[in-house]
Enzyme design. Structure first.
Site, PDB file in Angstrom:
ATOM      1  N   SER A  71       9.023   0.394   9.066  1.00  0.00           N
ATOM      2  CA  SER A  71       7.586   0.284   9.360  1.00  0.00           C
ATOM      3  C   SER A  71       6.811   1.251   8.477  1.00  0.00           C
ATOM      4  CB  SER A  71       7.320   0.659  10.819  1.00  0.00           C
ATOM      5  OG  SER A  71       7.371   2.069  10.974  1.00  0.00           O
ATOM      6  N   ASP A  72       5.528   0.968   8.239  1.00  0.00           N
ATOM      7  CA  ASP A  72       4.700   2.006   7.647  1.00  0.00           C
ATOM      8  C   ASP A  72       4.449   3.042   8.749  1.00  0.00           C
ATOM      9  OD1 ASP A  72       3.199   3.563   5.984  1.00  0.00           O
ATOM     10  OD2 ASP A  72       1.874   1.974   5.296  1.00  0.00           O
ATOM     11  N   TRP A  73       4.106   4.235   8.330  1.00  0.00           N
ATOM     12  CA  TRP A  73       4.075   5.373   9.247  1.00  0.00           C
ATOM     13  C   TRP A  73       3.099   5.163  10.423  1.00  0.00           C
ATOM     14  CZ3 TRP A  73       7.705   5.416   6.163  1.00  0.00           C
ATOM     15  CH2 TRP A  73       8.557   6.480   5.957  1.00  0.00           C
ATOM     16  N   TYR A  88       0.395  -2.056   7.310  1.00  0.00           N
ATOM     17  CA  TYR A  88      -0.289  -1.776   8.583  1.00  0.00           C
ATOM     18  C   TYR A  88      -1.046  -2.997   9.107  1.00  0.00           C
ATOM     19  CZ  TYR A  88       0.079   3.351   7.855  1.00  0.00           C
ATOM     20  OH  TYR A  88       0.512   4.628   7.700  1.00  0.00           O
ATOM     21  N   SER A 115       2.742   2.705  12.320  1.00  0.00           N
ATOM     22  CA  SER A 115       2.061   1.413  12.461  1.00  0.00           C
ATOM     23  C   SER A 115       2.313   0.774  13.820  1.00  0.00           C
ATOM     24  CB  SER A 115       2.424   0.456  11.325  1.00  0.00           C
ATOM     25  OG  SER A 115       3.808   0.308  11.199  1.00  0.00           O
TER      26      SER A 115
END
Ligand code: BGC
Length: 689
Positions: free
Chosen positions: A240-242, A209, A244
């Site tokens: 991607s991270d959730w 993030y 982000s």
């Protein structure tokens, strides 16, 4: 026409053809809109399907402790111990077995990828996610991560290394910028990612993030495309991270993420919304080649995990089996670290223990709850608490410590991400800070009520043993000196209670070693020199300690830690002698084989972790010691074995920011062999020519 379509469909399904052939066939048949559609998730853990081409959704699950409940529609799965416990085992084979088991559990839940391992370096002991990660040391981190990834992927399930990179705190994780000099970035924070990519070919990588030096990772072409793809040869796809993309501040652009090399925005389309993709594409902000490059990687992994194959040709899945539960217990046993054992009070002799008092906030605590600790939460079908584990040994449990033969206090930390800091400070019972995603701990000490409990109890009964259940270092000032024995049991998973009883009663001889330094106080820790270095000011956190993270700092500053990196006692004792080097001069492509004779000089069978560290005096400042090899060896009493450690030159390098490359300078290297970063038992030298 229909026949042609059928033949094309068959191409991607034909597992006899090469991946490249199948991949190109699929890519060529996708329309622009379909490519756009593939670039973002739908629901929480899956991508869109494209029925026309037989593309099924690519489904994923969290995470580092096993297959999570929240990503598998409420399913209960084997809860393994946390990453820190696995790393404390210093056992590569165990990491591989864990990977294989997790791969099977993922397959059995109908998923194709596990969002693990988490390989961020433990910079601060207060980081809420320390329990998920492996170590403060890049070498140990990669040595555990590589066999894990290989194990998972042997089941044709994708492993996902995360969170790339410098996601070393939870405070302001969506917006903070880690300010790091290039040498430190490479030598400490990128190194394990690089090695894991080069040696185990993970099929997924998740960006973090946070920003690094002011730039979000998911829009950072230099650290993704140029470094990951081009220099390191990463073949998987980047996710991607959730949320982000949507949380970025200031917002990143669609084209920057595509051009950086992002293949998948999760869990839903924001910057990769088809409309935004279409308009950026029409405006010429990215080309079809840019698009194909990221889509192709996604499709390639879909083929590798068998999404187009006949299910009967894929490795079978299984979950919640007795062998997975046994493995969870074995991991807990091997990772447990015996920190103190005055006058060999442990192990307890079951024949001499008729009554036990079992106290402390973690004695009956179940850690496997919905989102407990954050996204790594796994809810198991059952969980053996410490009390249950002890009861299963048939000893009588009484409540009055003064009347018991021995007292066991299960202290440690909380794992509950829903407790706010405000509530923490009001309610003494939960005032532990948490080992949890989304929140960093507030103090290194155990809460005062636990310290009081330990000290009062030991006055009533000197045979009081403390077992800690937590996922990150704790200070022990004011109580450690009062108790005869302490065990660090981490978060030991669903079979933890049995593992703890086995260690306390001596069926298992502890062999875990600390994968990170336990400082005496937080101000000793290199990240905690000021608020600027943790958690940062104006959303910037300065990594002012440079490469001096963990034991590298304690050694350099000559600060005595509470327990050093690599430390852990045994019920037995081991003698080290006869250090031999295969050669005294090595060059680039030559490994050095270091052999040492180890003898079990005690009365218990058990394992020892032989550790090799080096120091190199050269034109740049280098740490006092750096881990470069380890082997775990099992010995019965009086048994001797010669242990060989293979030292590879590429583990002796430093990163040269001017040349932007890894280097070793010709010169002398000191070699230290010991059973912790502090306890050097044998020494020698060799030359790099
Ligand atoms: C975490 C990731 C996790 C993802 C999906 C994020 O908040 O940082 O580690 O895999 O959620 O649950």
């Amino acid at each position: 026409m229909a026949q042609l379509k059928h033949a094309q469909r068959q191409t991607v399904r034909n597992s006899e053809l090469s991946v490249e052939t199948r991949l190109n066939n699929l890519l060529n048949r996708l329309t622009l809109d379909e490519k756009f559609k593939l670039l973002a998730g739908t629901r929480f853990f899956r991508t869109h399907s494209i029925k026309r081409l037989g593309i099924k959704p690519f489904k994923m699950t969290d995470g580092p402790l096993g297959v999570s409940m929240h990503s598998t529609f409420g399913r209960k799965n084997t809860r393994f111990p946390g990453g820190i416990c696995l790393a404390a085992s210093f056992n590569r084979q165990l990491a591989n077995e864990f990977g294989v088991a997790v791969g099977k559990e993922v397959r059995a839940t109908g998923r194709s990828a596990i969002l693990a391992p988490g390989i961020n370096i433990n910079r601060s002991p207060l980081n809420g996610r320390t329990f998920e990660y492996f170590s403060e040391d890049p070498y140990l981190t990669k040595e555990i991560a590589i066999p894990y990834v290989q194990g998972v992927q042997s089941q044709r399930i994708a492993a996902c290394v995360k969170h790339y990179v410098a996601n070393n705190q939870e405070t302001n994780r969506f917006t903070v910028s880690a300010e790091i000099d290039p040498r430190t970035l490479h030598e400490i924070y990128l190194r394990a990612f690089m090695e894991v990519i080069k040696e185990s070919d993970p099929w997924l990588l998740m960006t973090s993030y946070n920003k690094v030096n002011g730039q979000y990772l998911f829009a950072n072409k230099t650290l993704l495309r140029d470094l990951l793809w081009d220099k390191w040869g990463f073949n998987g796809f980047i996710i991607s991270d959730w949320w982000s993309f949507s949380r970025s501040e200031p917002p990143v652009s669609t084209e920057d993420c595509i051009k950086a090399g992002m293949s998948l925005e999760m869990p839903k389309a924001n910057k990769f919304h088809p409309k935004l993709l279409q308009s950026a594409y029409s405006d010429g902000k990215f080309s079809e080649d840019d698009l194909n490059a990221v889509v192709k990687r996604l499709l390639r992994v879909m083929i590798l995990v068998g999404l187009f194959d006949d299910k009967k040709n894929l490795p079978p899945g299984k979950r919640n089996t007795p062998d997975h539960q046994n493995l969870a217990r074995k991991m807990a046993e091997e990772g447990m670290v015996l920190l103190k054992n005055r006058k060999n009070i442990l192990p307890l002799n079951i024949k001499e223990v008729s009554t036990l008092a079992v106290l402390g906030p973690n004695r009956e605590k179940k850690f496997g709850k919905w989102l407990y600790g954050g996204s790594s939460a796994v809810k198991p079908p059952y969980e053996i608490t410490p009390l249950k584990g002890l009861k299963s040994r048939g000893v009588q449990i009484i409540s009055d410590p003064s009347k018991a033969d021995f007292v066991i206090i299960f202290a440690g930390l909380n794992h509950d991400s829903t407790k706010s800091l405000a509530r923490d400070s009001r309610d003494e019972k939960v005032a532990t800070g948490n080992d949890s995603e989304g929140i960093d701990r507030i103090q290194l000490e155990l809460p005062q009520y636990q310290v009081n409990l330990i000290n009062q109890t030991v006055q009533e009964n000197p045979n009081t043993i403390v077992v800690l259940l937590n996922g990150s270092p704790v200070a022990m000032d004011g109580w450690l000196e009062n108790v005869p024995a302490v065990i660090e049991a981490w978060y030991p998973g669903m079979e933890g209670g049995h593992a703890i009883a086995n260690v306390l009663f001596g069926d298992i001889n502890p062999s875990g070693k600390l994968p990170l330094t336990f400082p005496k106080k937080i101000s000793d820790s290199p990240a905690h020199k000021s608020i600027q270095t943790f958690p940062g000011v104006d959303l910037k956190v300065k990594y002012a300690e440079g490469i001096y993270v963990g034991y590298r700092h304690f050694d350099k500053a000559n600060i005595e830690p509470l327990f050093p990196f690599g430390f852990g006692l045994s019920y037995s004792s081991f003698k080290y002698d006869n250090l031999q080097l295969s050669t005294n001069k090595i060059s680039t492509n030559e490994n050095l084989i270091v052999s040492v004779d180890i003898t079990n000089t005690g009365n218990f069978s058990g394992s020892e972790v032989v550790q090799a560290y080096f120091h190199n005096e050269c034109s740049v400042d280098r740490p006092v010691k750096e881990l470069v090899g380890f082997e775990k060896v099992f010995l019965t009493p009086d048994e001797s074995k010669t242990v060989d450690l293979k030292l590879k030159p590429n583990n002796l390098t430093f990163y040269d920011p001017q040349e932007q490359t890894w280097r070793i300078e010709p010169g002398m290297f000191n070699l230290f062999i010991g059973n912790s970063s502090h306890n050097v038992l044998l020494e020698d030298k060799f030359e790099y020519i």
